[in-house]
Design an enzyme around this catalytic site. Structure first.
Site, PDB file in Angstrom:
ATOM      1  N   SER A 151       0.844  -1.191   0.000  1.00  0.00           N
ATOM      2  CA  SER A 151       0.000   0.000   0.000  1.00  0.00           C
ATOM      3  C   SER A 151       0.877   1.237   0.000  1.00  0.00           C
ATOM      4  CB  SER A 151      -0.876  -0.005   1.256  1.00  0.00           C
ATOM      5  OG  SER A 151      -1.518   1.243   1.439  1.00  0.00           O
ATOM      6  N   TYR A 164      -1.994  -0.789  10.101  1.00  0.00           N
ATOM      7  CA  TYR A 164      -2.040  -1.146   8.691  1.00  0.00           C
ATOM      8  C   TYR A 164      -0.792  -0.641   7.970  1.00  0.00           C
ATOM      9  CZ  TYR A 164      -3.718  -1.196   3.846  1.00  0.00           C
ATOM     10  OH  TYR A 164      -3.851  -1.409   2.498  1.00  0.00           O
TER      11      TYR A 164
END
Length: 176
Positions: A151, A164
């Site tokens: 990401s 995350y």
């Protein structure tokens, strides 16, 4: 497409039941690969595989949990029994959890360790474990590709998704 043909190849897509994973699976299948849709929800894996088959593509539902070595081993054995090979692994499974996100009244100081640990496990362990299980047959034949999805949060931390972002940074490091 001949230049990019995956005809005769077998690809596994973890998180293949999600939006990103199913799109990647479709692209691999359109390039000629037999695609194994790996997800913990068997019915959803079947649904995605059937959708691809209805388009004339080659797909196999492969129910397994990316955090469970036993279920991954069973999935690998089932896939090898059907196709005889594993050539490509796309690690797409992952995500975040509301309990691990700083939002509203929840501050960094209120984050529960369990929520952060769960996000780290899902993303990091959910990439490493499938790489071990499905990468082993590739290593034995000296050929194959493993692609790990990360990401932008790994490169440029996003303030609200602490666990995350850290997990995706760990995936970047693991991949390198």
């Amino acid at each position: 497409m001949n230049l990019f043909s995956l005809e005769g190849k077998t690809a596994v897509v973890t998180g293949g039941t999600g939006v990103l994973g199913s799109a990647i699976a479709k692209g691999l299948a359109q390039a000629g690969a037999t695609v194994a849709i790996l997800g913990r929800r068997e019915a959803k894996a079947q649904e995605v595989a059937e959708t691809l088959k209805q388009e004339g593509l080659k797909a196999i539902a492969l129910p397994a949990n990316v955090l469970d070595r036993g279920s991954l081993g069973e999935a690998r054995a089932a896939l090898l029994a059907q196709t005889g090979q594993i050539d490509i692994l796309f690690n797409v499974a992952g995500g975040n959890m509301p309990e691990a996100t700083v939002v509203g009244d929840l501050t960094f100081f209120d984050l529960e360790q369990e929520a952060l640990t769960n996000v780290m496990k899902l993303n990091m362990n959910g990439t490493v474990l499938p790489s071990q299980i499905f990468g082993e047959p590739m290593a034995k034949v000296g050929s194959g590709s493993i692609i790990n999805i990360s990401s932008m949060a790994a490169q440029k931390p996003l303030t609200r998704v602490i666990g995350y972002a850290a997990a995706k940074a760990a995936i970047d490091n693991f991949t390198k």
